[in-house]
Design a protein around this motif. Structure first.
Motif, PDB file in Angstrom:
ATOM      1  N   ASP A 152      -2.797  12.775  -1.581  1.00 59.42           N
ATOM      2  CA  ASP A 152      -3.243  13.447  -2.795  1.00 59.42           C
ATOM      3  C   ASP A 152      -2.091  13.785  -3.736  1.00 59.42           C
ATOM      4  N   ASP A 153      -0.857  13.566  -3.291  1.00 56.44           N
ATOM      5  CA  ASP A 153       0.312  13.970  -4.072  1.00 56.44           C
ATOM      6  C   ASP A 153       1.010  12.818  -4.778  1.00 56.44           C
ATOM      7  N   VAL A 154       0.556  11.591  -4.541  1.00 55.77           N
ATOM      8  CA  VAL A 154       1.239  10.427  -5.122  1.00 55.77           C
ATOM      9  C   VAL A 154       0.240   9.505  -5.802  1.00 55.77           C
ATOM     10  N   GLN A 155       0.759   8.674  -6.678  1.00 53.00           N
ATOM     11  CA  GLN A 155      -0.065   7.664  -7.341  1.00 53.00           C
ATOM     12  C   GLN A 155      -0.118   6.374  -6.528  1.00 53.00           C
ATOM     13  N   LEU A 156       0.987   6.051  -5.855  1.00 54.74           N
ATOM     14  CA  LEU A 156       1.101   4.781  -5.132  1.00 54.74           C
ATOM     15  C   LEU A 156       1.502   5.038  -3.684  1.00 54.74           C
ATOM     16  N   SER A 157       0.764   4.447  -2.744  1.00 53.54           N
ATOM     17  CA  SER A 157       1.026   4.637  -1.320  1.00 53.54           C
ATOM     18  C   SER A 157       2.117   3.684  -0.835  1.00 53.54           C
ATOM     19  N   ARG A 187     -12.101   6.323  -2.998  1.00 52.70           N
ATOM     20  CA  ARG A 187     -11.645   7.619  -2.495  1.00 52.70           C
ATOM     21  C   ARG A 187     -12.784   8.378  -1.811  1.00 52.70           C
ATOM     22  N   HIS A 197       5.081   1.301  -1.436  1.00 51.43           N
ATOM     23  CA  HIS A 197       5.792   1.828  -2.604  1.00 51.43           C
ATOM     24  C   HIS A 197       6.624   3.029  -2.148  1.00 51.43           C
ATOM     25  N   GLU A 241       7.301   5.851  -3.550  1.00 46.39           N
ATOM     26  CA  GLU A 241       7.026   7.149  -4.175  1.00 46.39           C
ATOM     27  C   GLU A 241       6.919   8.283  -3.162  1.00 46.39           C
ATOM     28  N   THR A 242       6.243   8.049  -2.048  1.00 45.13           N
ATOM     29  CA  THR A 242       6.065   9.112  -1.047  1.00 45.13           C
ATOM     30  C   THR A 242       7.402   9.644  -0.566  1.00 45.13           C
ATOM     31  N   GLU A 285     -11.693   3.155  -8.153  1.00 51.05           N
ATOM     32  CA  GLU A 285     -10.835   4.102  -7.448  1.00 51.05           C
ATOM     33  C   GLU A 285     -11.642   5.302  -6.963  1.00 51.05           C
ATOM     34  N   LYS A 340       9.529  11.376  -3.444  1.00 51.51           N
ATOM     35  CA  LYS A 340       9.028  12.706  -3.789  1.00 51.51           C
ATOM     36  C   LYS A 340       9.354  13.707  -2.696  1.00 51.51           C
TER      37      LYS A 340
END
Length: 218
Positions: A136-141, A67, A144, A146-147, A63, A150
Motif C-alpha cells: 500500500d506504500d508503493v506504486q511499483l512492486s 486490488r 522495481h 521502489e520498495t 487496477e 523507500k
C-alpha cells in the motif's frame, strides 16, 4: 556507517509461502486460470493488475478490480491458514542479536497492510522494526527497486549501506536495481535460481547461519 538490515517478510522471516500458494491455487482455479504447480509459483510476485494478468492469462483487470481480488484472497488466506504461520527457524535469534547491536531494521514486502499487521502482531515481530514498507506504500512492486529505496529512506540509511535479506529472485533483482547488497535465503527457490545476481553476498538456507559481525564489515 552502521549497516541497515532490510528484510522481505513472507518466506524470509515468516513461514507463510505454502499457505499463500494454497490460497492462490484455489483462487486462480475458480477464475479459470490454467496455471498450477511450479508455473503458478513462478508468477507469484508483484501486486495489482500486473500480477492478476499474469496468473489469469487472457484477463484484462483494471487496477481497482485487481486490488479487490487480491484483498479478498488475502482475507481468505488469513481465515484459512492464519493460525498456521510461524517464524522461520533462526529468524528470531538473528533479529534478537541485530537488535542488541542497535542495527536499524525494516521490512519491505509486497503484502498488504492487513497481512503485515496480522503477522507482526501474532508473532511479536513489530518490536524489532524501525520502518515498514508494504504494497500500500508503493506504486511499483518488486522487481522495481521502489520498495527497498523507500525503506532505506525511512531508515535514514544510504542504499550502499543497506543489506537486503530475500528469499525470491525478484526481490534480489530489486535490491540490485536499488544499489544494495543482498543475502539470498533458499527455501522455495534453489541456490541456482540466484546465480545471475552480482549483488549477492551469501546464499544461505536460514538466517541463523550468518555471522552478523562479518556482515557489518562486508
Amino acid at each position: 556507517m552502521t549497516k541497515a538490515f532490510l528484510f522481505d517478510l513472507d518466506g524470509t522471516l515468516i513461514d507463510t509461502m505454502p499457505a499463500h500458494f494454497k490460497t492462490w491455487q484455489i483462487v486462480v482455479k475458480e477464475m479459470g486460470s490454467p496455471l498450477e504447480g511450479e508455473s503458478l509459483m513462478n508468477q507469484l510476485y508483484g501486486n495489482g493488475a500486473e500480477l492478476m494478468r499474469r496468473i489469469v492469462p487472457g484477463s484484462n483487470f483494471t487496477e481497482e478490480e485487481a486490488r479487490e481480488i487480491v484483498a479478498a484472497k488475502e482475507e481468505r488466506y488469513r481465515a484459512l491458514y492464519g493460525n498456521e504461520i510461524t517464524v522461520l527457524e533462526g529468524a528470531r535469534e538473528f533479529l534478537d542479536e541485530a537488535l542488541a547491536k542497535n542495527i536499524p531494521m525494516g521490512i519491505g514486502t509486497a503484502s498488504n497492510q492487513a497481512n503485515i499487521d496480522f503477522a507482526l502482531d501474532k508473532l511479536d515481530l513489530r518490536r524489532y522494526l524501525s520502518a515498514i514498507v508494504g504494497a500500500d506504500d508503493v506504486q511499483l512492486s518488486k522487481p522495481h527497486p521502489e520498495t527497498w529505496l523507500k525503506l532505506a529512506e525511512e531508515l535514514n540509511t544510504p542504499p550502499e549501506h543497506c543489506i537486503v535479506f530475500e528469499d525470491a529472485p525478484k526481490g534480489i533483482e530489486a535490491a540490485l536495481e536499488a544499489g544494495m547488497k543482498a543475502i539470498a535465503i533458499t527455501g522455495h527457490f534453489s541456490a541456482n535460481d540466484f546465480g545471475a545476481y552480482e549483488n549477492i553476498l551469501q546464499i544461505v538456507p536460514s538466517l541463523n547461519v550468518l555471522n552478523i559481525n562479518e556482515l557489518l564489515y562486508l
